[in-house]
Design a protein around this motif. Structure first.
Motif, PDB file in Angstrom:
ATOM      1  N   VAL A 243       0.857  -1.186   0.000  1.00  0.00           N
ATOM      2  CA  VAL A 243       0.000   0.000   0.000  1.00  0.00           C
ATOM      3  C   VAL A 243       0.893   1.235   0.000  1.00  0.00           C
ATOM      4  CG1 VAL A 243      -1.701   1.335   1.288  1.00  0.00           C
ATOM      5  CG2 VAL A 243      -1.901  -1.146   1.184  1.00  0.00           C
ATOM      6  N   ARG A 244       0.594   2.175  -0.884  1.00  0.00           N
ATOM      7  CA  ARG A 244       1.323   3.440  -0.956  1.00  0.00           C
ATOM      8  C   ARG A 244       0.343   4.606  -0.824  1.00  0.00           C
ATOM      9  NH1 ARG A 244       3.342   0.356  -5.159  1.00  0.00           N
ATOM     10  NH2 ARG A 244       5.533  -0.273  -4.931  1.00  0.00           N
ATOM     11  N   ALA A 245       0.856   5.701  -0.319  1.00  0.00           N
ATOM     12  CA  ALA A 245       0.071   6.929  -0.242  1.00  0.00           C
ATOM     13  C   ALA A 245       1.032   8.099  -0.314  1.00  0.00           C
ATOM     14  CB  ALA A 245      -0.757   6.983   1.036  1.00  0.00           C
ATOM     15  N   GLY A 246       0.536   9.233  -0.781  1.00  0.00           N
ATOM     16  CA  GLY A 246       1.425  10.391  -0.886  1.00  0.00           C
ATOM     17  C   GLY A 246       0.724  11.580  -1.510  1.00  0.00           C
ATOM     18  N   ALA A 247       1.518  12.561  -1.926  1.00  0.00           N
ATOM     19  CA  ALA A 247       0.981  13.797  -2.471  1.00  0.00           C
ATOM     20  C   ALA A 247       1.935  14.363  -3.502  1.00  0.00           C
ATOM     21  CB  ALA A 247       0.759  14.816  -1.344  1.00  0.00           C
ATOM     22  N   ALA A 248       1.400  15.197  -4.391  1.00  0.00           N
ATOM     23  CA  ALA A 248       2.193  15.858  -5.424  1.00  0.00           C
ATOM     24  C   ALA A 248       1.820  17.335  -5.467  1.00  0.00           C
ATOM     25  CB  ALA A 248       1.949  15.219  -6.784  1.00  0.00           C
ATOM     26  N   TYR A 249       2.808  18.171  -5.784  1.00  0.00           N
ATOM     27  CA  TYR A 249       2.604  19.623  -5.847  1.00  0.00           C
ATOM     28  C   TYR A 249       3.128  20.133  -7.182  1.00  0.00           C
ATOM     29  CZ  TYR A 249       2.494  24.523  -4.428  1.00  0.00           C
ATOM     30  OH  TYR A 249       2.225  25.866  -4.354  1.00  0.00           O
ATOM     31  N   LEU A 250       2.280  20.844  -7.903  1.00  0.00           N
ATOM     32  CA  LEU A 250       2.598  21.351  -9.229  1.00  0.00           C
ATOM     33  C   LEU A 250       3.154  22.770  -9.142  1.00  0.00           C
ATOM     34  CD1 LEU A 250       2.344  20.738 -12.326  1.00  0.00           C
ATOM     35  CD2 LEU A 250       0.127  21.902 -12.225  1.00  0.00           C
ATOM     36  N   VAL A 251       4.305  22.993  -9.776  1.00  0.00           N
ATOM     37  CA  VAL A 251       4.924  24.311  -9.847  1.00  0.00           C
ATOM     38  C   VAL A 251       4.951  24.723 -11.320  1.00  0.00           C
ATOM     39  CG1 VAL A 251       6.972  25.709  -9.350  1.00  0.00           C
ATOM     40  CG2 VAL A 251       6.349  23.814  -7.837  1.00  0.00           C
ATOM     41  N   GLY A 252       4.172  25.722 -11.691  1.00  0.00           N
ATOM     42  CA  GLY A 252       4.074  26.069 -13.099  1.00  0.00           C
ATOM     43  C   GLY A 252       3.378  24.963 -13.867  1.00  0.00           C
ATOM     44  N   LYS A 253       3.732  24.791 -15.137  1.00  0.00           N
ATOM     45  CA  LYS A 253       3.078  23.764 -15.951  1.00  0.00           C
ATOM     46  C   LYS A 253       4.006  22.604 -16.307  1.00  0.00           C
ATOM     47  CE  LYS A 253       4.018  25.832 -20.481  1.00  0.00           C
ATOM     48  NZ  LYS A 253       3.424  26.241 -21.764  1.00  0.00           N
ATOM     49  N   ASP A 254       5.307  22.710 -15.997  1.00  0.00           N
ATOM     50  CA  ASP A 254       6.260  21.685 -16.417  1.00  0.00           C
ATOM     51  C   ASP A 254       7.017  21.031 -15.263  1.00  0.00           C
ATOM     52  OD1 ASP A 254       5.758  22.110 -19.178  1.00  0.00           O
ATOM     53  OD2 ASP A 254       7.066  23.872 -19.147  1.00  0.00           O
ATOM     54  N   LEU A 255       6.721  21.389 -14.019  1.00  0.00           N
ATOM     55  CA  LEU A 255       7.503  20.909 -12.882  1.00  0.00           C
ATOM     56  C   LEU A 255       6.585  20.434 -11.766  1.00  0.00           C
ATOM     57  CD1 LEU A 255      10.289  20.618 -11.454  1.00  0.00           C
ATOM     58  CD2 LEU A 255      10.000  22.985 -10.679  1.00  0.00           C
ATOM     59  N   GLN A 256       6.876  19.232 -11.233  1.00  0.00           N
ATOM     60  CA  GLN A 256       6.084  18.666 -10.146  1.00  0.00           C
ATOM     61  C   GLN A 256       7.009  18.059  -9.093  1.00  0.00           C
ATOM     62  OE1 GLN A 256       2.647  15.795 -10.861  1.00  0.00           O
ATOM     63  NE2 GLN A 256       4.069  14.433  -9.765  1.00  0.00           N
ATOM     64  N   PHE A 257       6.691  18.281  -7.803  1.00  0.00           N
ATOM     65  CA  PHE A 257       7.386  17.640  -6.696  1.00  0.00           C
ATOM     66  C   PHE A 257       6.428  16.675  -6.000  1.00  0.00           C
ATOM     67  CE2 PHE A 257       9.657  21.679  -7.224  1.00  0.00           C
ATOM     68  CZ  PHE A 257      10.977  21.234  -7.251  1.00  0.00           C
ATOM     69  N   ASP A 258       6.981  15.612  -5.383  1.00  0.00           N
ATOM     70  CA  ASP A 258       6.108  14.637  -4.751  1.00  0.00           C
ATOM     71  C   ASP A 258       6.769  13.965  -3.553  1.00  0.00           C
ATOM     72  OD1 ASP A 258       7.383  11.895  -5.592  1.00  0.00           O
ATOM     73  OD2 ASP A 258       7.268  13.026  -7.455  1.00  0.00           O
ATOM     74  N   VAL A 259       5.946  13.416  -2.665  1.00  0.00           N
ATOM     75  CA  VAL A 259       6.387  12.588  -1.545  1.00  0.00           C
ATOM     76  C   VAL A 259       5.447  11.400  -1.450  1.00  0.00           C
ATOM     77  CG1 VAL A 259       7.452  14.449  -0.229  1.00  0.00           C
ATOM     78  CG2 VAL A 259       5.022  13.939   0.093  1.00  0.00           C
ATOM     79  N   ALA A 260       5.955  10.273  -0.911  1.00  0.00           N
ATOM     80  CA  ALA A 260       5.129   9.075  -0.803  1.00  0.00           C
ATOM     81  C   ALA A 260       5.705   8.139   0.250  1.00  0.00           C
ATOM     82  CB  ALA A 260       5.034   8.355  -2.155  1.00  0.00           C
ATOM     83  N   GLY A 261       4.869   7.205   0.705  1.00  0.00           N
ATOM     84  CA  GLY A 261       5.299   6.187   1.650  1.00  0.00           C
ATOM     85  C   GLY A 261       4.721   4.829   1.284  1.00  0.00           C
ATOM     86  N   LEU A 262       5.343   3.763   1.777  1.00  0.00           N
ATOM     87  CA  LEU A 262       4.950   2.383   1.447  1.00  0.00           C
ATOM     88  C   LEU A 262       4.994   1.527   2.690  1.00  0.00           C
ATOM     89  CD1 LEU A 262       6.309   0.105  -1.419  1.00  0.00           C
ATOM     90  CD2 LEU A 262       6.679  -0.557   0.948  1.00  0.00           C
ATOM     91  N   ILE A 263       3.996   0.632   2.847  1.00  0.00           N
ATOM     92  CA  ILE A 263       4.015  -0.398   3.876  1.00  0.00           C
ATOM     93  C   ILE A 263       3.414  -1.683   3.297  1.00  0.00           C
ATOM     94  CG2 ILE A 263       3.842   1.203   5.832  1.00  0.00           C
ATOM     95  CD1 ILE A 263       0.849   0.463   5.968  1.00  0.00           C
ATOM     96  N   ASN A 264       3.674  -2.820   3.973  1.00  0.00           N
ATOM     97  CA  ASN A 264       2.995  -4.069   3.634  1.00  0.00           C
ATOM     98  C   ASN A 264       2.437  -4.685   4.906  1.00  0.00           C
ATOM     99  OD1 ASN A 264       5.271  -5.134   4.873  1.00  0.00           O
ATOM    100  ND2 ASN A 264       5.584  -6.724   3.335  1.00  0.00           N
TER     101      ASN A 264
END
Length: 323
Positions: A243-264
């Motif tokens: 299972v994974r969960a996380g978020a993404a943040y858009l900067v302008g129209k060509d750049l994206q940053f993200d974070v996520a985590g995983l567990i089983n």
């Protein structure tokens, strides 16, 4: 002769399907699944990130500290529906074992995976199915659920895993080249997007692997989105549910940053990971290649135009306050 036939087939498919180019970056991160839509012709997109975590195996009495870098290079070639991509990861594992009271430590470091492949959109319901017209005589009919909204866009993927040299991540007897195939579906429901992948990996090997993934993404705002993902793996060597969960943040129209985590949810091994990454698009797409009836592209364009208007209003407001 075969090359000519293949090119003719791709040409026919390319002329019957529509554009995949979007005004803002369309990244597969931070999840592990692929979306059904390509990046668009002449678009080069890099998606990469770092991760670290730990595996603890109760049966082997081992603990493994993990760090790595994953990457995906995507390129739209020839047709809007076709995408070539390179996907891989370099991983370091520091392994500590305690067998019958005897401690042992070792390190494994190499490219854990490298796969080059092609994805092609074969069906897009947002263009292939006729849009419902409003019923001028019945409010109830307009509010009724439309079953065809459940019909997804569908892409096919074919690729090849490759490895060079003495790679410790290969199982004993495993070949350095093996095929990979996938069926990819995607539903767009306003702010919600559901992507599903059904993957057959290392299909020429004795120990094949089969994976099913479902990724649900929700856009909180024009810039911010969250996701949840479930992945199930079947193999004679390794099976798991992640299972994974996380978020993404858009900067302008060509750049994206993200974070996520995983567990089983098992202890052979128990796993956790955290990751952070970035996606950047080199947009060489020509404006005259954009087709107005690209539903996905039009929605993203409207969001971008709204985002631009909000920025302009904010700047004007700041200017008024300064006066």
């Amino acid at each position: 002769m075969r090359k000519s036939a293949l090119f003719s087939l791709l040409f026919i498919l390319g002329t019957t399907l529509q554009a995949q180019y979007t005004e803002t970056i369309n990244s597969n991160r931070p999840g592990q699944s692929q979306g059904a839509f390509a990046v668009g012709t002449n678009v080069i997109q890099l998606e990469t990130g770092a991760y670290f975590g730990n595996d603890e195996h109760s049966a082997f009495a081992s603990t493994t500290d993990i760090w790595g870098i994953d990457y995906q290079l995507r390129y739209g070639l020839l047709f809007e529906n076709l995408e070539l991509n390179l996907t891989g990861a370099f991983e370091n594992q520091d392994i500590s074992r305690n067998f019958l009271g005897t401690p042992d430590e070792s390190t494994v470091r190499n490219f854990k995976s490298n796969t080059i492949g092609a994805k092609y959109l074969i069906f897009d319901p947002y263009k292939s199915l006729e849009e419902d017209k409003p019923n001028l005589y019945s409010w109830k009919a307009n509010q009724r659920f439309k079953w065809k909204k459940l019909i997804p866009a569908v892409s096919l993927y074919a690729g090849a895993n490759f490895s060079f040299g003495d790679n410790p991540y290969l199982y004993e007897g495993e070949g350095k080249f093996s095929p990979k195939a996938a069926i990819i579906t995607q539903n767009n429901w306003g702010r919600w997007v559901l992507v599903m992948n059904f993957i057959g990996d290392k299909l020429s090997e004795e120990y094949r692997s089969y994976t099913a993934m479902a990724t649900l993404t929700h856009a909180i705002s024009q810039k911010f989105a969250v996701f949840g993902e479930y992945q199930s793996i079947w193999s004679d060597i390794y099976a798991d549910d992640l299972v994974r969960a996380g978020a993404a943040y858009l900067v302008g129209k060509d750049l994206q940053f993200d974070v996520a985590g995983l567990i089983n949810f098992k202890d052979t091994p128990s796993r956790w990971q955290v990751a952070a990454g970035v996606s950047y698009r080199f947009d060489l797409h020509k404006m005259d290649e954009f087709l107005e009836d690209s539903n996905e592209g039009n929605k993203r364009r409207r969001r971008s135009e709204k985002f631009g208007r909000e920025n302009e209003n904010e700047v004007e407001g700041n200017g008024d306050r300064g006066q």
